[in-house]
Scaffold this active site. Structure first.
Site, short mmCIF file in Angstrom:
data_model
loop_
_atom_site.label_atom_id
_atom_site.label_comp_id
_atom_site.label_asym_id
_atom_site.label_seq_id
_atom_site.Cartn_x
_atom_site.Cartn_y
_atom_site.Cartn_z
N LYS A 1 2.42 -1.55 16.22
CA LYS A 1 3.69 -1.42 15.51
C LYS A 1 3.85 -0.02 14.94
O LYS A 1 4.94 0.55 14.94
CB LYS A 1 3.75 -2.45 14.38
CG LYS A 1 4.97 -2.36 13.50
CD LYS A 1 4.89 -3.37 12.37
CE LYS A 1 6.05 -3.24 11.39
NZ LYS A 1 5.93 -4.19 10.26
N GLN A 2 2.76 0.53 14.42
CA GLN A 2 2.81 1.81 13.72
C GLN A 2 1.42 2.44 13.78
O GLN A 2 0.49 1.87 14.31
CB GLN A 2 3.23 1.60 12.27
CG GLN A 2 2.31 0.67 11.50
CD GLN A 2 2.84 0.32 10.13
OE1 GLN A 2 3.19 1.19 9.35
NE2 GLN A 2 2.92 -0.98 9.84
N GLU B 1 -0.50 -4.13 11.94
CA GLU B 1 0.21 -5.35 11.57
C GLU B 1 0.63 -6.23 12.75
O GLU B 1 0.92 -7.41 12.57
CB GLU B 1 1.45 -5.05 10.71
CG GLU B 1 1.12 -4.52 9.33
CD GLU B 1 2.31 -4.48 8.41
OE1 GLU B 1 3.44 -4.29 8.90
OE2 GLU B 1 2.11 -4.64 7.19
N TRP C 1 0.83 -1.21 0.00
CA TRP C 1 0.00 0.00 0.00
C TRP C 1 0.86 1.26 0.00
O TRP C 1 0.34 2.36 0.10
CB TRP C 1 -0.93 0.00 1.22
CG TRP C 1 -0.24 0.24 2.55
CD1 TRP C 1 0.99 -0.19 2.93
CD2 TRP C 1 -0.76 0.99 3.65
NE1 TRP C 1 1.27 0.22 4.21
CE2 TRP C 1 0.20 0.94 4.68
CE3 TRP C 1 -1.96 1.66 3.88
CZ2 TRP C 1 0.01 1.56 5.92
CZ3 TRP C 1 -2.14 2.27 5.12
CH2 TRP C 1 -1.17 2.22 6.11
N ASP C 2 2.19 1.09 -0.13
CA ASP C 2 3.09 2.24 0.00
C ASP C 2 2.82 3.32 -1.04
O ASP C 2 3.21 4.48 -0.84
CB ASP C 2 4.54 1.77 -0.08
CG ASP C 2 4.89 0.82 1.06
OD1 ASP C 2 4.31 -0.28 1.09
OD2 ASP C 2 5.71 1.17 1.90
#
Length: 795
Positions: free
Chosen positions: A610-611, A490, A351-352
């Site tokens: 995680k983010q 994630e 998805w970057d």
């Protein structure tokens, strides 16, 4: 360093793979890591070359299972060139393994797209050889690369042998945790020479995808040099002897052409490569052409920020343009999450692009269009994937490669524990929303109505349909729910003790699904009647389905707990983690998931992310847009709720992704400005300091790099593209208070924006285009082509 150079001034073997990634040269068609030409792949060096869209599939036996993976292929290495002193049995190669490096420096010239290197070797007999090299991968002609080597004997005279090669014996082995997997992607290696004998060639094919690859090399040598053909199996080798006199230099130029079976307008890759190498300009002309091509790119991508932050941003932009240049617009390629810089993530497309296209839309819209077309070509596969699980619409894969199938690995290795684990990240269905977001934002920036009404509309419609069909009615909540997915976090794949993976009502997933469905409905209602009829005929969309879409878009469930937005339903019921204890025990806990698994625990049990997950909403949408989305769903959203939510997750995030610092810096710039710079700085330093602990050597993080560019362009300015105009809502960030950039908006080339403390200057270039409406919180006005205005900002 200068504002246009990135430099290293000593030899540090432990840092070499990091430097090779950051000193990669590319042109959007192919790229080569910044490795020493005299070194083979080992634990220090990794000279990889990759071409956009060239993948191959292999099956490996690991942990008692056969697993299939598709990888971006490490192509034959065009760099090899090494030198040895000819002295009977005492001949010595001047390489790091056999000679001592007395002095070393390396300079990446960002303005010109060339890599310069200066290394002084000392052999065991005390003889000094200075090697100076200049390298380029042509931005002018995407099939060409070149290497100039200048050799100087400093305290001796004598004969040296130069060995130059094209090496097809390479494998995919650049990521240590993948080395249990099969990496032998090349087969049918052949070598030879062109009809005139002045060009050496090597061809091979990928083992499964059967893509032919051809390289050809032309060498420019000192007059009278004799050339020996010394090919070995899988390697095209040329040897030549040179006489070196103390203090005098000898120069060898190597000019290489690369073609693959994917290229257009060629009959045969080998013939094309041989002819192109034979007729390519001399090295000096290639350098001149390279400087001119990069000058044009920098003009279109102008971004001027002072001091060290400005240099890092320029390095980031350089890496983005090497992976995604105007040449990419001619290819069937997506956005590889790690660029064309290494083999991490196997070269896959995630998805970057959500972080990349926001920047490209306003500078290189033709590249954005091509990247979205890559997704459209795989729409049929996405529809089939949805049908395979009993749904409708388009379910795009979390990881993509050559075609539209799901490329997410089935197993992944935890390097801490040495265990291969089930991988469930294919449940990140939110990748579809990212694609839809890019479709909408591309149209807003470019005004490309044809794409929006055709390919864009088809993708948006089918992604929205997938979300509607994924939603299930819960009579107890009187709400629709999206069950069994994963969010951007994630870390969390399942509920503690659950038999099946997946989480319910991920807030980011549900909110973005609402946005996608709403924008799809708007598009359908605004489409020209003939085009709407075509879509209805093609997809079966009718008024009854439209009514159901409206209902779902107003009734999706958003979970809350403790006065904040829940990352997913039940997040607030998870255990709290002893953050201080884990930091004291391990220091760096960015990859908390690996730490806990190695302890026999799982991060699924804890309130740990995680983010950015929920906070991603603040990256994609302005506060007013979020308020509208929540209101559509029947919830209240205000600054107090958002402020509490930001604080809550800020304390529970380990930042195990380079994207995390970027998003947190973006959000905090508007919520808690005093702490924003800490995260912006982490986003800037993510790759250059390898903050994720060894990952940059496997390939740069393209999304984070592009995201830092957009942080200046859109985050600090509050820039939003709207029909007929631009909206701006600048926020002061003392550490980045001076900047300027130009952008391309709906046919206006070079709209100029310059920020200084208290002021914002906007200029529209002269043209025959329409006036642009500029909207700020305190004012709104029009700027006709050729006009400019200075705006005073409230502090």
């Amino acid at each position: 360093m200068t504002s246009w150079t990135w430099e290293y001034d000593e030899w540090v073997p432990a840092d070499e793979q990091l430097r090779e990634s950051l000193c990669t040269l590319g042109n959007g068609y192919f790229a080569t890591r910044g490795a020493f030409p005299e070194c083979d792949a080992d634990d220090i060096h990794y000279p990889g070359t990759y071409a956009a869209g060239v993948f191959n599939r292999l099956t490996s036996h690991v942990s008692g299972r056969d697993v299939e993976n598709e990888d971006m292929v490490n192509l034959p290495n065009w760099l090899p060139l090494r030198v040895r002193r000819v002295d009977g049995e005492n001949s010595t190669w001047f390489t790091p393994g056999t000679a001592r490096i007395v002095e070393h420096s390396q300079t990446l010239r960002l303005d010109a797209g060339v890599l310069e290197r200066r290394t002084r070797y000392e052999d065991p007999d005390g003889r000094l050889l200075l090697v100076r090299q200049t390298r380029l991968v042509s931005m002018e002609n995407p099939h060409l690369a070149a290497l100039r080597t200048e050799l100087t004997a400093e305290n001796w005279e004598g004969e040296v042998e130069v060995e130059a090669a094209l090496d097809g014996t390479v494998t995919n082995s650049g990521v240590a945790r993948y080395r249990d997997l099969d990496g032998q992607h090349l087969t049918a290696l052949r070598t030879g020479a062109g009809n005139s004998g002045d060009v050496a060639w090597l061809t091979c094919s990928t083992t499964n995808s059967d893509i032919e690859i051809a390289l050809a090399a032309r060498y420019a040598l000192p007059p009278g040099t004799q050339v020996e053909h010394a090919d070995t199996e899988g390697r095209s080798v040329r040897r030549f002897h040179l006489d070196l006199r103390s203090g005098h230099s000898q120069v060898v130029d190597k000019i290489v052409a690369l073609y693959t079976g994917h290229d257009r307008a060629i009959a045969d890759p080998r013939d094309a490569a041989v002819e192109h190498a034979r007729t390519a300009p001399a090295f000096d002309q290639l350098v001149a052409d390279q400087r001119a091509a990069w000058r044009d790119l920098w003009r279109r991508a102008e971004l001027d920020v002072p001091n060290k932050a400005g240099l890092i941003l320029r390095l980031h932009l350089f890496q983005v343009l090497q992976t995604l240049s105007p040449h990419t617009a001619e290819l069937d390629a997506g956005v590889p999450a790690r660029g064309l810089h290494g083999e991490a993530y196997r070269g896959h497309i995630f998805w970057d692009e959500l972080f990349v296209l926001r920047y490209l839309n306003l500078h290189f819209p033709e590249v954005s269009r091509a990247l979205l077309t890559y997704r459209h070509r795989r729409l049929e596969h996405a529809v089939a994937a949805a049908e395979a699980i009993g749904l409708a619409g388009a379910m795009y894969p979390w990881q993509s490669g050559s075609d539209g199938r799901e490329e997410t690995q089935q197993l992944h290795l935890n390097p801490r524990s040495g265990r291969w684990l089930e991988d469930h990240s294919h449940l990140q269905r939110h990748v579809g929303s990212a694609i839809a977001y890019n479709v909408i934002k591309y149209y807003e920036a470019s005004g490309d109505a044809h794409f929006h009404h055709t390919k864009g509309a088809e993708m948006l419609l089918q992604i929205a349909r997938f979300w509607v069909r994924s939603a299930t009615w819960d009579p107890e909540l009187s709400r629709y729910r999206i069950l069994g997915v994963m969010g951007p976090d994630e870390y969390h794949e399942a509920y503690p003790g659950a038999e099946r993976p997946g989480l319910d009502d991920n807030a980011y997933t549900n909110i973005t699904a609402t946005w996608v469905i709403t924008r799809a409905l708007e598009l359908l209602r605004n489409l020209p009647a003939p085009r709407r009829a075509e879509l209805a005929l093609h997809t079966g969309f009718d008024a009854e389905e439209e009514e159901h879409w409206e209902e779902v878009s107003r009734n999706l469930h958003i979970p809350f707990h403790s006065g904040v937005i829940s990352q997913f339903d039940g997040y607030g019921e998870l255990q709290e983690l002893d953050w201080d204890g884990y930091r004291a025990k391990y220091g760096d806990i960015r990859r908390l998931d690996r730490i806990l698994e190695a302890e026999g625990d799982t991060v699924d049990r804890y309130q740990a992310s995680k983010q950015a997950d929920v906070l991603m909403l603040g990256y994609l949408f302005s506060p007013s847009e979020l308020a509208e989305l929540f209101a559509r769903l029947g919830y209240t959203f205000d600054d107090a709720l958002w402020g509490r939510t930001v604080e809550y997750y800020l304390r529970r995030t380990s930042h195990g992704s380079t994207l995390s610092g970027l998003v947190h810096g973006w959000v905090l710039a508007r919520v808690r400005r005093t702490d924003a710079w800490t995260f912006v700085l982490e986003a800037l330093r993510g790759d250059i300091a390898d903050l994720q602990g060894g990952t940059t050597g496997e390939g740069i993080h393209l999304g984070a790099m592009a995201g830092t560019l957009d942080l200046v362009q859109s985050g600090l300015t509050g820039l939003e593209t709207r029909p007929g105009g631009l909206a701006l809502d600048p926020v002061p960030l003392p550490e980045l208070s001076h900047y300027r950039f130009s952008l391309r908006y709906q046919g206006h080339w070079g709209v100029h924006i310059q920020a200084s403390p208290g002021t914002l200057d906007i200029a529209v270039p002269a043209s025959d285009r329409f006036p642009i409406t500029i909207t700020l919180p305190q004012d709104s006005f029009e700027l006709a082509p050729g006009e400019s205005r200075r705006v005073l900002l409230d502090d």
